[in-house]
Design a protein around this motif. Sequence first.
Motif, PDB file in Angstrom:
ATOM      1  N   ASP A  78       0.816  -1.204   0.000  1.00  0.00           N
ATOM      2  CA  ASP A  78       0.000   0.000   0.000  1.00  0.00           C
ATOM      3  C   ASP A  78       0.857   1.265   0.000  1.00  0.00           C
ATOM      4  OD1 ASP A  78      -2.120  -1.696   0.090  1.00  0.00           O
ATOM      5  OD2 ASP A  78      -2.390  -1.537   2.281  1.00  0.00           O
ATOM      6  N   ALA A  79       2.020   1.187   0.727  1.00  0.00           N
ATOM      7  CA  ALA A  79       2.871   2.360   0.782  1.00  0.00           C
ATOM      8  C   ALA A  79       3.524   2.645  -0.567  1.00  0.00           C
ATOM      9  CB  ALA A  79       3.934   2.178   1.857  1.00  0.00           C
ATOM     10  N   LEU A  80       3.826   1.574  -1.366  1.00  0.00           N
ATOM     11  CA  LEU A  80       4.503   1.763  -2.647  1.00  0.00           C
ATOM     12  C   LEU A  80       3.537   1.891  -3.821  1.00  0.00           C
ATOM     13  CD1 LEU A  80       7.425  -0.781  -2.202  1.00  0.00           C
ATOM     14  CD2 LEU A  80       7.475   1.696  -1.880  1.00  0.00           C
ATOM     15  N   ALA A  81       2.260   1.728  -3.602  1.00  0.00           N
ATOM     16  CA  ALA A  81       1.279   1.829  -4.696  1.00  0.00           C
ATOM     17  C   ALA A  81       1.173   3.271  -5.160  1.00  0.00           C
ATOM     18  CB  ALA A  81      -0.075   1.336  -4.220  1.00  0.00           C
ATOM     19  N   PRO A  82       1.060   3.513  -6.487  1.00  0.00           N
ATOM     20  CA  PRO A  82       0.924   4.895  -6.987  1.00  0.00           C
ATOM     21  C   PRO A  82      -0.389   5.504  -6.520  1.00  0.00           C
ATOM     22  CG  PRO A  82       0.572   3.322  -8.735  1.00  0.00           C
ATOM     23  CD  PRO A  82       1.039   2.514  -7.576  1.00  0.00           C
ATOM     24  N   ARG A  83      -0.312   6.754  -6.170  1.00  0.00           N
ATOM     25  CA  ARG A  83      -1.498   7.465  -5.713  1.00  0.00           C
ATOM     26  C   ARG A  83      -1.390   8.920  -6.147  1.00  0.00           C
ATOM     27  NH1 ARG A  83       1.838   6.859  -1.334  1.00  0.00           N
ATOM     28  NH2 ARG A  83       2.296   8.735  -0.074  1.00  0.00           N
ATOM     29  N   ARG A  84      -2.502   9.556  -6.283  1.00  0.00           N
ATOM     30  CA  ARG A  84      -2.571  10.936  -6.728  1.00  0.00           C
ATOM     31  C   ARG A  84      -2.734  11.844  -5.512  1.00  0.00           C
ATOM     32  NH1 ARG A  84      -6.558  12.231 -11.523  1.00  0.00           N
ATOM     33  NH2 ARG A  84      -4.973  10.906 -12.499  1.00  0.00           N
ATOM     34  N   LEU A  85      -1.825  12.801  -5.477  1.00  0.00           N
ATOM     35  CA  LEU A  85      -1.868  13.716  -4.339  1.00  0.00           C
ATOM     36  C   LEU A  85      -3.002  14.717  -4.507  1.00  0.00           C
ATOM     37  CD1 LEU A  85       1.967  14.472  -3.928  1.00  0.00           C
ATOM     38  CD2 LEU A  85       0.569  12.843  -2.640  1.00  0.00           C
ATOM     39  N   PRO A  86      -3.614  15.143  -3.448  1.00  0.00           N
ATOM     40  CA  PRO A  86      -4.687  16.145  -3.544  1.00  0.00           C
ATOM     41  C   PRO A  86      -4.096  17.492  -3.943  1.00  0.00           C
ATOM     42  CG  PRO A  86      -4.177  15.698  -1.252  1.00  0.00           C
ATOM     43  CD  PRO A  86      -3.400  14.691  -2.051  1.00  0.00           C
ATOM     44  N   PRO A  87      -4.888  18.334  -4.600  1.00  0.00           N
ATOM     45  CA  PRO A  87      -4.386  19.655  -5.002  1.00  0.00           C
ATOM     46  C   PRO A  87      -4.096  20.523  -3.781  1.00  0.00           C
ATOM     47  CG  PRO A  87      -6.749  19.521  -5.351  1.00  0.00           C
ATOM     48  CD  PRO A  87      -6.313  18.136  -4.963  1.00  0.00           C
ATOM     49  N   LEU A  88      -3.136  21.423  -3.974  1.00  0.00           N
ATOM     50  CA  LEU A  88      -2.769  22.341  -2.887  1.00  0.00           C
ATOM     51  C   LEU A  88      -3.893  23.336  -2.652  1.00  0.00           C
ATOM     52  CD1 LEU A  88       0.957  23.106  -3.807  1.00  0.00           C
ATOM     53  CD2 LEU A  88       0.097  21.552  -2.045  1.00  0.00           C
ATOM     54  N   PRO A  89      -4.056  23.786  -1.466  1.00  0.00           N
ATOM     55  CA  PRO A  89      -5.099  24.784  -1.199  1.00  0.00           C
ATOM     56  C   PRO A  89      -4.740  26.116  -1.853  1.00  0.00           C
ATOM     57  CG  PRO A  89      -3.750  24.449   0.758  1.00  0.00           C
ATOM     58  CD  PRO A  89      -3.316  23.394  -0.224  1.00  0.00           C
ATOM     59  N   SER A  90      -5.758  26.893  -2.148  1.00  0.00           N
ATOM     60  CA  SER A  90      -5.541  28.193  -2.785  1.00  0.00           C
ATOM     61  C   SER A  90      -4.800  29.112  -1.824  1.00  0.00           C
ATOM     62  CB  SER A  90      -6.883  28.815  -3.172  1.00  0.00           C
ATOM     63  OG  SER A  90      -7.691  28.967  -2.010  1.00  0.00           O
ATOM     64  N   PRO A  91      -3.941  30.004  -2.365  1.00  0.00           N
ATOM     65  CA  PRO A  91      -3.189  30.896  -1.467  1.00  0.00           C
ATOM     66  C   PRO A  91      -4.109  31.869  -0.764  1.00  0.00           C
ATOM     67  CG  PRO A  91      -2.878  31.530  -3.743  1.00  0.00           C
ATOM     68  CD  PRO A  91      -3.613  30.219  -3.777  1.00  0.00           C
ATOM     69  N   LEU A  92      -3.656  32.330   0.330  1.00  0.00           N
ATOM     70  CA  LEU A  92      -4.410  33.291   1.125  1.00  0.00           C
ATOM     71  C   LEU A  92      -4.431  34.641   0.406  1.00  0.00           C
ATOM     72  CD1 LEU A  92      -3.046  32.493   4.698  1.00  0.00           C
ATOM     73  CD2 LEU A  92      -5.204  31.745   3.681  1.00  0.00           C
ATOM     74  N   PRO A  93      -5.436  35.426   0.629  1.00  0.00           N
ATOM     75  CA  PRO A  93      -5.499  36.749  -0.033  1.00  0.00           C
ATOM     76  C   PRO A  93      -4.368  37.659   0.449  1.00  0.00           C
ATOM     77  CG  PRO A  93      -7.219  36.557   1.610  1.00  0.00           C
ATOM     78  CD  PRO A  93      -6.616  35.190   1.481  1.00  0.00           C
ATOM     79  N   VAL A  94      -3.916  38.512  -0.463  1.00  0.00           N
ATOM     80  CA  VAL A  94      -2.831  39.439  -0.127  1.00  0.00           C
ATOM     81  C   VAL A  94      -3.377  40.523   0.784  1.00  0.00           C
ATOM     82  CG1 VAL A  94      -1.124  41.032  -1.067  1.00  0.00           C
ATOM     83  CG2 VAL A  94      -1.729  38.952  -2.324  1.00  0.00           C
ATOM     84  N   PRO A  95      -2.658  40.876   1.825  1.00  0.00           N
ATOM     85  CA  PRO A  95      -3.127  41.977   2.686  1.00  0.00           C
ATOM     86  C   PRO A  95      -3.190  43.278   1.899  1.00  0.00           C
ATOM     87  CG  PRO A  95      -1.411  40.698   3.777  1.00  0.00           C
ATOM     88  CD  PRO A  95      -1.446  40.223   2.355  1.00  0.00           C
TER      89      PRO A  95
END
Length: 616
Positions: free
Chosen positions: A410-427
């Motif tokens: 299970d550890a070596l099986a290929p898997r798709r990583l979840p997308p990164l969260p959107s960046p925080l708004p600029v101050p």
Amino acid sequence: MSGDRDESAATAESGDRDESGATAESVAAAQSGHTGDRNAAQSGHAGDRNAAQSGHADDRNASQSGREGARSAPQAGAPTTRPADAAREALRAARREAVRAEAEAAGARRGRRTSARPVGSSSASARPGTESRTTARVQAAHDMRQFLASAFRMPSVADTPGATDDTGRDTTVGETDRGETRPPAPAPPQVPATMATPHRDTELRRTFPALPPRPDSPEGRAFAETWWGNAWVDALEQGALDVKRLVRGRDYADQGHVDAITVTPGQVLAYVRGSRPRPYRVQVRLRTLEDADWEGFLDAAAGRPGHIAALLDKELPQSLADCGVPLLPGPRDLAPQCSCPDSGHPCKHAAALCYQTARLLDADPFVLLLLRGRGEKGLLDALSRRSAARAARAAQEGAPRSLPGVRAADALAPRRLPPLPSPLPVPPHPGQPPAYPAAPGGPDPFALDQLATDAAARAHALLATGRDPVGELTLWQDAVRLAAARPGSGLTATTRSLYATLAAATDRTPADLARAVAAWRQGGPEGLAVLEEPWDPPAGRFDRARPLLLAADLPAFRPWRNRLTHPGGHVQLRLGRDGLWYAYESEPGQDDWWPRGTPDLDPVGALTGLGTPDDL
């Protein structure tokens, strides 16, 4: 008749007196007999000569017997007879001789009364015998007084055969001539080489041989070689009342005056050689630890294996001594005692013992633990047991447990990583830095605030645009930017300090930096480039600038590369690579140009801020 009365009085007195007055009785009897003989000689009896000769012989025998008794009395006072017994025997012998002499004198007087001889012949024959008897009795009394005077005298050095006085004269010649012998003088006390008894050592009693002398340590140097030995010395010196005694005690220790040292729980004992032949007995007491303190010490030592290893290497770790148990003594914990008459605290002998004890602690810290109440073997056994118990508990608590895991497939099986969260708004704007307090000799708080504000602005720009424009600047450009960002106008004291620091960092002068700051404030990096970099512009806009200036009723400007200079030499226009015209002013004829006004695409508009055409 007077002789009979004297005889009866002497006889009664000799019978009533006790043994203590024997010498006086013998003298009185001799005098009484002498008086009776003198009366008898005057009576003139015929048999007085024979009686006088008989009495003379008896008196000579009695005198010799008295002297022999007096001389034999000291021999009777041999080690088997006490002097008092010998004196009593001599007194009894003298009394018997006196009584016998009185009886013989009375018989002689009775014989003279029965004889009918002329007075002249009696006196001539009786006087020599009477004088002889008197001399013998006086000599016997003198000898008895001499014996009684020396019967109870203690022997001295002068009584020793062959002894001499200060003048070199033999003091025993007279006694030897009289046949008297006296016991030899007592020998001086023999002091052993050492008072140590190492054969009595046990686990709680250790005897250390006398430490050898060592060279005098230089002034200011610590006496001991380890930190715990110096801690012992500090406790001694801080609790001492006289520094001079400490100095003499340290000299005693360095010279090796301290004999073997015996250490037991709560006590250090040794003999210290001083000014007299027999050494002084010195002991230093220290309170032993309670059982609760020892439990805490053993727990601290067994808690870290390094502590046990250090103790086995004859070292005392600082962390172990600071475990909350008072191992080392304090200034008032050492209680010295010495047999010397010095009442100092401590005396020099006790100080010497304390200094030598510090050398013992340097070599073996278990001496300190023994002083506190526990021996080396018992401590190591207790530490071994505690270490074994701790190891057993650790092994029991660290037994392997079933832990949740992931299968390898299970550890070596290929898997798709979840997308990164959107960046925080600029101050909306950079944050404000905190206030920095001013400190004497520290950096300028206003400069620190400026640097923090600039860093926040750059971070905000990088977060918003993804690039840092300041990162592309050179050191000189960045210094000019920082100086231009300083609020205010004019060269104040704070600004002069900032300009001097930045100019020194970039190898420029403050005047160069001030001119560059004016150009930066006029047009930013392009304005600084126009100030410092002349260039050749292409034909077109630069060529059209002169007719525009003439149309505005301005004189003809002299061209040179990208610059147009007023004929009066006090105004200049410079064309930047961005297509803008930058106005400069200078004192006429000095060629000292400073940026003025606002850049503009129109050369006439760039000169608007400098005045009207009539002023130019």
